[in-house]
Design an enzyme around this catalytic site. Structure first.
Site, PDB file in Angstrom:
ATOM      1  N   HIS A  59      35.409 131.034 112.326  1.00 11.69           N
ATOM      2  CA  HIS A  59      36.535 131.686 113.377  1.00 11.69           C
ATOM      3  C   HIS A  59      36.134 132.622 114.326  1.00 11.69           C
ATOM      4  O   HIS A  59      35.794 133.986 113.048  1.00 11.69           O
ATOM      5  CB  HIS A  59      37.441 132.246 112.926  1.00 11.69           C
ATOM      6  CG  HIS A  59      38.956 132.916 112.429  1.00 11.69           C
ATOM      7  ND1 HIS A  59      39.896 131.765 112.926  1.00 11.69           N
ATOM      8  CD2 HIS A  59      39.339 133.860 113.981  1.00 11.69           C
ATOM      9  CE1 HIS A  59      40.662 133.283 113.284  1.00 11.69           C
ATOM     10  NE2 HIS A  59      40.651 133.795 114.413  1.00 11.69           N
ATOM     11  N   HIS A  61      35.973 135.226 117.736  1.00 10.05           N
ATOM     12  CA  HIS A  61      36.873 134.748 119.789  1.00 10.05           C
ATOM     13  C   HIS A  61      35.719 135.166 120.716  1.00 10.05           C
ATOM     14  O   HIS A  61      35.322 136.358 120.645  1.00 10.05           O
ATOM     15  CB  HIS A  61      37.747 136.214 119.735  1.00 10.05           C
ATOM     16  CG  HIS A  61      39.126 135.791 118.443  1.00 10.05           C
ATOM     17  ND1 HIS A  61      39.884 135.409 119.083  1.00 10.05           N
ATOM     18  CD2 HIS A  61      38.939 135.515 117.802  1.00 10.05           C
ATOM     19  CE1 HIS A  61      41.009 134.949 118.626  1.00 10.05           C
ATOM     20  NE2 HIS A  61      40.742 135.354 117.607  1.00 10.05           N
ATOM     21  N   GLN A 154      47.704 133.734 123.222  1.00 12.18           N
ATOM     22  CA  GLN A 154      47.286 135.184 122.014  1.00 12.18           C
ATOM     23  C   GLN A 154      48.493 135.507 122.374  1.00 12.18           C
ATOM     24  O   GLN A 154      49.126 136.441 121.688  1.00 12.18           O
ATOM     25  CB  GLN A 154      45.805 136.340 123.104  1.00 12.18           C
ATOM     26  CG  GLN A 154      46.632 137.312 122.522  1.00 12.18           C
ATOM     27  CD  GLN A 154      44.936 137.897 121.219  1.00 12.18           C
ATOM     28  OE1 GLN A 154      44.065 137.310 121.020  1.00 12.18           O
ATOM     29  NE2 GLN A 154      45.816 137.576 120.156  1.00 12.18           N
ATOM     30  N   HIS A 212      45.876 131.020 114.325  1.00 14.10           N
ATOM     31  CA  HIS A 212      45.890 132.244 113.741  1.00 14.10           C
ATOM     32  C   HIS A 212      47.770 132.087 112.738  1.00 14.10           C
ATOM     33  O   HIS A 212      48.595 131.989 113.691  1.00 14.10           O
ATOM     34  CB  HIS A 212      45.721 132.739 114.892  1.00 14.10           C
ATOM     35  CG  HIS A 212      44.343 133.090 114.910  1.00 14.10           C
ATOM     36  ND1 HIS A 212      44.112 132.699 116.036  1.00 14.10           N
ATOM     37  CD2 HIS A 212      44.185 134.726 115.444  1.00 14.10           C
ATOM     38  CE1 HIS A 212      42.964 132.740 116.767  1.00 14.10           C
ATOM     39  NE2 HIS A 212      42.722 134.157 115.962  1.00 14.10           N
ATOM     40  N   GLU A 215      49.469 135.808 110.033  1.00 13.24           N
ATOM     41  CA  GLU A 215      47.960 137.825 110.209  1.00 13.24           C
ATOM     42  C   GLU A 215      49.114 138.629 109.815  1.00 13.24           C
ATOM     43  O   GLU A 215      49.457 139.424 110.723  1.00 13.24           O
ATOM     44  CB  GLU A 215      47.316 137.406 111.478  1.00 13.24           C
ATOM     45  CG  GLU A 215      46.134 138.567 111.201  1.00 13.24           C
ATOM     46  CD  GLU A 215      45.032 138.461 112.311  1.00 13.24           C
ATOM     47  OE1 GLU A 215      44.867 139.466 112.030  1.00 13.24           O
ATOM     48  OE2 GLU A 215      45.515 137.657 113.462  1.00 13.24           O
ATOM     49  N   ASP A 311      35.752 136.694 112.770  1.00 13.23           N
ATOM     50  CA  ASP A 311      36.568 136.739 113.410  1.00 13.23           C
ATOM     51  C   ASP A 311      36.311 137.803 115.153  1.00 13.23           C
ATOM     52  O   ASP A 311      36.228 137.281 115.908  1.00 13.23           O
ATOM     53  CB  ASP A 311      37.598 137.262 113.036  1.00 13.23           C
ATOM     54  CG  ASP A 311      38.643 137.704 113.417  1.00 13.23           C
ATOM     55  OD1 ASP A 311      39.230 136.626 114.632  1.00 13.23           O
ATOM     56  OD2 ASP A 311      39.889 137.388 113.103  1.00 13.23           O
TER      57      ASP A 311
END
Length: 427
Positions: A59, A61, A154, A212, A215, A311
């Site tokens: 995971h 970005h 997102q 996701h 969270e 992450d």
């Protein structure tokens, strides 16, 4: 890029010692003791140190990595300010800048012994610059590191008006995995509906899913329940992951005792992100403060495949990091209070074999027929590797050593006595 290589006298993560590994044509041919020296033209003496399959970051970005300070710093350090900052940066993004930052990060990743990255890519920028940049980078870096790309809405699948159109375009551009962010929708009902819609799209396209999910510190954020149910309904067991799942740290034990077996039954992998979860969650608490990470030991005990991800690396959400998966394993170990011998080893698994399983890597491991991708660590076993953040003595891809680092040695002088100091339990 493949080669023939013999690694002598290795310790393996499963406890075997004095093992030789022969790689021919980039594939592991033989694993066992006492292989002949002439079996390969190149030889690496592990000298009893640990040889493991490469680390896997399940995971990340890549589109935002190394963007720290653009356009400004996250003064509060919170998740929501990070999201706002990313929104401010989007208009100034270029394909070239995204590609350059992500490629630089990949050079760090490779030298840290990472063989594969699953990266979420924001598709709520209508230009899809990040998809363009990272699909090109995926092909460019394929000889040295495997990159999977997740289409990540997102700003919310239902909340952002053009997410469906952008997802279709991203799929046509070659995205690998379908993502989502149900807890960011306007209502719980919208969040659940987003899971149902995205799972249907993935099932029809035959694609894997990584969302996701939850969270949040809100114990009523329960979208993992819907994700597990839809996984079973579509027959997608083993092809779906729920990332973060931090609301589980706030749920009561009774509900968790129902939820965890559902996740296990569905074959959904759980991907925790210890560095980020422990820093972003619990921000509204005074004291006592919640730990912020999902229920890793309980999930593992139930048979759920649990992986750890990094992450973020130096971006709007996290100002630190060198993309070291041993740091991730160490944080997970501490936060989850997993200091038993088997528990510590399972944290090493969370950044290697479990992470490989979560992202569906093929040919991964140390056995005949597996890819000749390995990392030689300056440690005798997985626990020592985590404890010392072991140097990567050699990073091997397809039977070729593509990165090397010296063992960590300090030179100390105490009066007339000179010595070398290593942080190994035994040398």
């Amino acid at each position: 890029m493949t080669g023939d290589l013999l690694i002598r006298n290795a310790a393996l993560p499963d406890g075997r010692r004095g093992v030789d590994i022969l790689i021919r044509g980039g594939v592991i041919e033989t694993v066992g003791p006492g292989l002949p020296e002439a079996a390969a033209p190149a030889v690496i003496d592990a000298a009893g140190d640990l040889v493991a399959p490469p680390f896997v970051d399940s995971h990340l970005h890549l589109d935002s990595t190394l963007s720290l300070g653009l356009p400004r710093l996250n003064r509060s350090g919170t998740l929501l300010e990070g999201i706002a900052l990313w929104g401010e940066l989007k208009p100034d993004l270029t394909v070239e800048a995204i590609h350059a930052r992500a490629k630089r990060l990949c050079t760090w990743s490779i030298t840290q012994g990472i063989g594969a990255i699953r990266s979420h890519v924001d598709i709520c920028d209508d230009r899809l610059l990040a998809v363009e940049a990272l699909t090109a980078l995926r092909a460019e870096m394929a000889p040295w590191i495997t990159i999977q790309l997740v289409a990540f809405p997102q700003d919310g699948w239902l909340r952002y008006p053009r997410s469906a159109e952008n997802l279709r375009r991203a799929m046509a551009m070659g995205i690998d995995v379908i993502g989502g962010i149900p807890h960011f929708e306007r209502t719980m009902a919208d969040g659940a509906e987003s899971v149902r819609q995205l799972m249907a799209i993935a099932a029809e396209a035959g694609m894997m899913v990584d969302m996701h999910c939850d969270e949040s510190d809100d114990p009523l954020s329960r979208h993992i329940e819907t994700l597990a149910a839809e996984t079973v309904r579509h027959g997608m067991q083993g092809r779906v992951a729920g990332s973060h799942l931090t609301s589980m740290h706030s749920m009561d034990n009774y509900y968790a005792s129902k939820l965890i077996p559902l996740i296990a039954e569905a074959g959904v992998s759980a991907i925790a992100n210890p560095l980020i979860n422990i820093t972003l969650q619990g921000r509204h608490d005074t004291y006592p403060k919640r730990r912020g990470m999902t229920r890793v030991p309980e999930l593992m005990a139930a048979g759920v495949n649990v992986a750890f991800g990094h992450d973020c690396v130096m971006d709007p959400w996290y100002p630190l990091g060198t993309h070291d998966m041993l740091e991730v394993a160490s944080m997970g170990l501490h936060v989850a209070q997993m200091t038993g011998v088997d528990a510590m080893r399972s944290c090493f698994d969370a950044v290697t074999v479990n992470a490989a399983r979560a992202v569906g890597l093929e040919g991964y491991g140390i056995a005949p027929g597996c890819r000749g991708d390995l990392v030689l660590l300056d440690a005798g076993d997985p626990i020592e590797a985590i404890r010392t953040r072991a140097a990567r003595r050699a990073v091997i891809r397809g039977g070729i050593a593509i990165a090397e680092s010296p063992a960590r040695v300090s030179r100390l002088r105490l009066g007339d006595e000179a010595m070398e100091v290593r942080f190994r339990a035994a040398v």
